[in-house]
Every structure is written in C-alpha cells, then in structure tokens.
Design an enzyme around this catalytic site. Sequence first.
Site, PDB file in Angstrom:
ATOM      1  CB  SER A   1      -0.552   3.073  11.033  1.00 55.82           C
ATOM      2  OG  SER A   1       0.238   2.341  11.897  1.00 55.82           O
TER       3      SER A   1
ATOM      4  CG  HIS B   1      -0.019   6.904   8.707  1.00 50.91           C
ATOM      5  ND1 HIS B   1      -0.933   6.194   7.973  1.00 50.91           N
ATOM      6  CD2 HIS B   1       0.894   6.002   9.160  1.00 50.91           C
ATOM      7  CE1 HIS B   1      -0.586   4.922   7.986  1.00 50.91           C
ATOM      8  NE2 HIS B   1       0.510   4.784   8.699  1.00 50.91           N
TER       9      HIS B   1
ATOM     10  CD  GLU C   1      -3.525   7.737   5.511  1.00 54.92           C
ATOM     11  OE1 GLU C   1      -4.641   7.467   5.063  1.00 54.92           O
ATOM     12  OE2 GLU C   1      -2.994   7.071   6.434  1.00 54.92           O
TER      13      GLU C   1
ATOM     14  CG  ASN D   1      -2.958   1.326   7.460  1.00 53.74           C
ATOM     15  OD1 ASN D   1      -2.547   0.916   6.368  1.00 53.74           O
ATOM     16  ND2 ASN D   1      -2.137   1.675   8.436  1.00 53.74           N
TER      17      ASN D   1
END
Length: 696
Positions: free
Chosen positions: A406, A427, A439, A477
């Site tokens: 991540s 991800h 992702e 993130n």
Amino acid sequence: MSDVIGYDRVGEIAVLTVRNPPVNALSQAVRQGLWDRMDQAEADADVRAIMIVGEGRAFFAGADIKEFGKPLKEPFLPDLIHRIEASPLVVVAAMHGVSLGGGLEVALGCHYRIAVPQARVGLPEVHLGLIPGAGGTQRLPRLTGVEPALEVMTTGRHVGAAEALSLGILDAVEEGDPREIGLAFVQRLLAEGAPRRPVSEMALPQPIDWDYAFDATLARGRGQISPAWCVRAVQAAYGGSFAQGMQAERKMFMDLMETDQRQGMIHAFFSERAVSNLPELKGVAPRDIQHLAVIGGGTMGAGIATAALLAGLRVHLLEMSAEAGAAARGRIEANLAGALKRGKITAEAHGAMLEQALRVLTDYTDLSEVDLVIEAVFEDMDVKKQVFAQLDAVCKPGCVLASNTSYLDIDVIAATTSRPADVLGLHFFSPAHVMKLLEVVVGEQTAPDVAATGFALGKRLGKISVRAGVCDGFIGNRILATYRTCADHMVLDGASPYDIDAALEAFGFAMGPFAVADLAGLDIGWAVRKRKRAEGQAPTRDATYADRLCEDGHFGQKTGKGYYDYAAGARAPVPNPEVMPMIEADRARLGITPRRFDADEIVRRYMAAMVNEAAKVVGEGIARRPLDVDMTLLFGYGFPRYRGGPLKWADMVGLEGLLDDIRGYAVEDAVFWAAAPLLEQLVADGRCFDDLNKES
Ligand code: CAA
C-alpha cells in the site's frame, strides 16, 4: 422517418422496434421516433394494437443521461408516455434486458407488459440524484401499492422479472425471444377482446404516514435528499388529479436536476465507467490469466484469494508453514461461507471453489505454472524483496508479478527481479473480496500489456480499477495521509477525534477518520510512522497519542479498543476514555492551548487538505485525471457518492475560495499548507478540475 425506431406490421399488430445501441437510452431522437411511429400506427386503419420492443441489450436503459444538465428538447418524456397511454389502440411493452428509469416509465405507460425471465426492471434515478420524472412515482404505486413502490424507488435496485410479476409490475413472464413472446401475447389479448388499460386510471392504493416515511428515508440517505423526495412525489398523487400529481413530480424532478447532488452523482456515473478506460492501453491485449497465486494468507491475502475464486479463477495460496496455511484456508472458507449465505454463489460452486479451485501450499516451486502472482505479505521492503527474488527464480516467463503493497516503491521491488517489465502493483482494499477499489500501480518499467493485464484482472474481479503512478501511498493512501494529518493537527489544537468523526459523518462520509483507523487497524499507521521517523521524515508536529494507544495494545476493532471501545454487545462504539488524557498530555508537551472547532471549520480544513493533496497527485501525474482521484476516494475511502468525489466537490464549491482558505491556513503552517501548483494554475486560468477530465 428515422431508423432509430423500426416499424413493421404483423397482422393487426404494429411493431415499434427500438434501435439505439448500446442500451436504447431515450434520447431526443428515440422520443421523437416513438412519437412519429405511434402516429403512423394509429393512422393505419388495419392496426388494432401496438407493441414496443427493444433491439440489442435492453428494452430501454432510461433517459439519455448525457442530455442532463443541457436544455431538454421536445418531445419531453412525460408527454410521450402520456401520448402512448392515451392511444386508442391497445399498447403492449415486450421487455428484455433492463427497463430502467424512463425505460420502465415507458412500459408503465403501455397498457400491458410482458417480459422474458432474465429481464430486470427498476427506477434507479436516486442513484443519479433524481426521482423518477416521467410518471414513475404516480403509476408504480397504482400497480404495486405504496410501500413496495417506495422500496423500489428509494433503493433504486433492479427487480428481477419473477418478482416484478408478483409485485404487479408485469402482466406475464415467458421464456423466448422478446418479439415472439410479445406478439403471441398481443394476439391473445386481441382474441380475448382485452381492453386498453391505462395505469393512470387505476385507483390509488391505501396511503401511508407520509411524514414518517419521509423522515425515515431522509435519515437513511446520510445527507442524500433524492430518496426522501420520492416519498413526497408519491404523496403528491393523493393531492388532486393524476395530471396534478404529474405536475408535482415534474417540478421536484426539475428542482433536483439543478442540485449539486445530481451533478455529483452523474459525474460519478460517467467517471466510474471512464476510470478504467485508458487511452494509452487502447488496443493493448492483456495476458491470459486463468491461474493465479497469492503469497500470504492473512486478512488481505485471503480476501484477494476469495475474490479470485469468486471470479472463477484457480488459486494457489502460499503460506510459510502448514499451520499458517490452515489458518489462511479457514479465512477463505469463512469468506466463502458468507458469500454462500448471502446467495451470491450456489452450494455447488462453493464446494468446487474450496475443493478444486483452491490449493494451499508451502513450497515456491509449486508456483511454476501460474499466470499471475499477487504478493500480500508483511509490509516491509526486505520481506518483499525476498519474496520477489524467489518468485523470479520459479515463475514461468511471462508470468505477471504483482505486489499488494500500500505504500512501498514498486520500482525498487521490480529492480530486485530479472524481469522488471513484468512487475506492477495491485493494491487491494480490505476486505479485498468486498471493497470495489483496485489501484493498478504502473511502475517505471511496467510493460503496457502487464498494465493492461492488471485492468483486465480488475474487471474480472468486479473492481473499479484506477491507474496510479509510483509514490509513497500511491493515490489513495497518499491523500489519506495528508487529510489524516490535518485531522491530527486539529486534535492537537483542540478538536476531539469524536468531534471530527461526527462532523465528517454529517458531511456524508460513511465513517469518520478515527473510526476508519479503528476498523483498518491502528498498527498499520504505527508501522508507517515508525518507518518514516527512522527515515528522518517525522512530521513537523509529531503527535504521539496514536503511538501510545498501540503501545498499550489497542489496535482498534480487532483488539476491542482503539479510539472507541468495542465492548462485546455494544451496538454503537463509545469513545475510549483513555484517549483524551493521552491527547491532553501531547498538547501539554507541545505547549498548545486548545481552542474550539465547530463542525463547519473541521469540514473546511479537512476538505481543503484533501483537495490540495489531490491536486498535487494530479499535478505530478500520479493520477492521470482528476476523475481518477474522485473514483479512488469514492470506492476506497467512503467519500459520499452524491458529492461526486473531492475534486468534483471542489469544482462545485469553487476553487478560488478553497485556495483562499489554504493560503489562510498556510500562515499557521507554511509547509503543510503549501498550495498545490495545479490548483493555483487552475484558479489563475479561471478553469476547474473537470475541464482536465474533458481534455483527457
Ligand atoms: N444514458 C446514456 N448512456 C447510458 C445510459 C443512459 N441511461 N445507460 C448506460 N449508458 C452508456 C454507458 O455510459 C456506457 O457507455 P460507454 O460504453 O461509452 O462507457 C454504455 O451505455 C454501456 O453501459 P455500461 O458500461 O454501464 O454497461 P452495463 O451492461 O454494465 O450496464 C446498464 C448497463 C444496467 C443499463 C447501466 O449502464 C445503467 O445502470 N445505466 C443507467 C440506468 C439509469 O440510471 N437509468 C435511469 C436514467 S434517469 C431517467 O430515466 C430519468 C427519468 O425518469 C426521465
């Protein structure tokens, strides 16, 4: 006359065939064509009945959403439907595929409705921030009763043919070609001398307690207003004639058309489809993936394996020991048991997934035949490097090697292999078999067909796949880290985590950031902070209360305590009393005198931080388009769909005001609040984020 609506005669029946691919949206040309063909049929002395049928995938998918927001052109849909219903001839809808929104409303304007068993109907306008605007709120309750009609409209769900028949929406369901079953049905009606049967002339069912239903629906909408307006529109049927009810419905529909919620939801509708459509991957064939391996069977790995099994793939799951393998299998079994219980899979498919499709292994050499590997081990670069070195040694040429990291640098991971072009990031978000976001992280050396394979896999798994470039935290993130830091700063300055969660939940987030942190596990952020401090990247205002919680063993929901206390049996989590003293200790250590934050200021700061970082992410090319950020936040971070995404929201509230806010906050902390160059540029040019979506 246009070919959009075909016309032919079968005995005394005029058949109007709709041809507007891909989904027969009711564009102006379709509305006009239907109107003209109705005239033509009625002018033909030998015609006694009219049948409307769709060609291709659907009866009608509804109004043409591309026309929304522009001046609507005649004939308007309610007038067309009134014209169909008022025909002196018997009019029948023969339905297949979907009949949604205006499409179902056309069918409700017909005198009878027959469908194939696979057909689905619905009034999904609430998902576009609207209510049915062509008689749906006035006609559907007359067929089904008020409560079933409201349930269908306020959820916007698709109703299968069998249920639609039992609800009274359909008159018949028959297997076969829609045109053939339709014609046989109309012939039967003619033979029986069945009369015209306008729904508008049917009696109204029992009314309900409208205010109670309105309030309850509004509360369920978490700030979204259109479902509650469905209640008011149905209520309007009881206030006068049918025509008056129609007028009231139309007014509400047009009022909602002017709202930001409508704009936000339609932005979401089109962006959801555009996000996986990358110009650079047009014509690039993905590699064939039938057999997938997952390394690591923790919550994430087991979730990924579950998603792959549910999509019909064969899965090898690799764990370090037989015990760890058994635990991983247990997690997958629990996930699949949930899918079985919810009716998503049959008992037979469930059995096949566990007994044939899944193998749990402990030896890397067993991975020599797989087409794609997803590594989901501990979030530590050295561990990842070891895993990729082993994969590089055993996987067949052409196998795609993916990391579910991540935060970590995909290019560094790729460089540890002899085949960096085959490496990318995939991800997933936890729980991976439930969360829609994926992702697809494209590294410096990732080959185009490897990126295309990531998107093809995402599609097969039913995910919304977003392309992300390499940076710490990728799109989601990275932005999360910034708005979370903003929340942490507000906590240090005087807000409580609970004030912040409440303000953001009122804004429309499914959960506030502290409740989310509890759900995700506080240990994840703790590990990241420790890594950043070790790398000399400690934030300027380093709070320690979150670390103290972890040091005391409180990792959030999984340990029963975090920012909230999840004591067994409690329905709603209550604030953990240990938290505020930890925060107060931090404030004292940093010499901060706490001040009050109201909900408005909390939202303004939090959103300004989110938009500013999102603009940096787009400006640096980590996300290619603003819509990529919007979809990431919508599908992975609980951003309210009716606000479209942070950058659509920013466009709607005005970029200039937002930049003013950011510059104002920068007086307190120039580093954290450094304005994004892209945001400054857009304001200077008098443009908005959505302009960039249109250019791409
Ligand atoms: N208007 C315009 N375009 C539409 C459309 C619509 N109502 N519905 C779908 N499309 C387009 C999509 O944008 C997509 O275009 P691209 O190929 O260019 O991306 C294409 O049709 C195919 O759609 P999907 O990729 O979504 O295909 P699918 O098979 O997965 O789903 C569907 C098909 C179930 C019809 C889905 O597209 C859908 O739910 N559409 C929206 C239906 C809807 O909301 N109807 C109500 C409209 S509002 C209304 O009718 C108001 C009123 O009362 C007057």
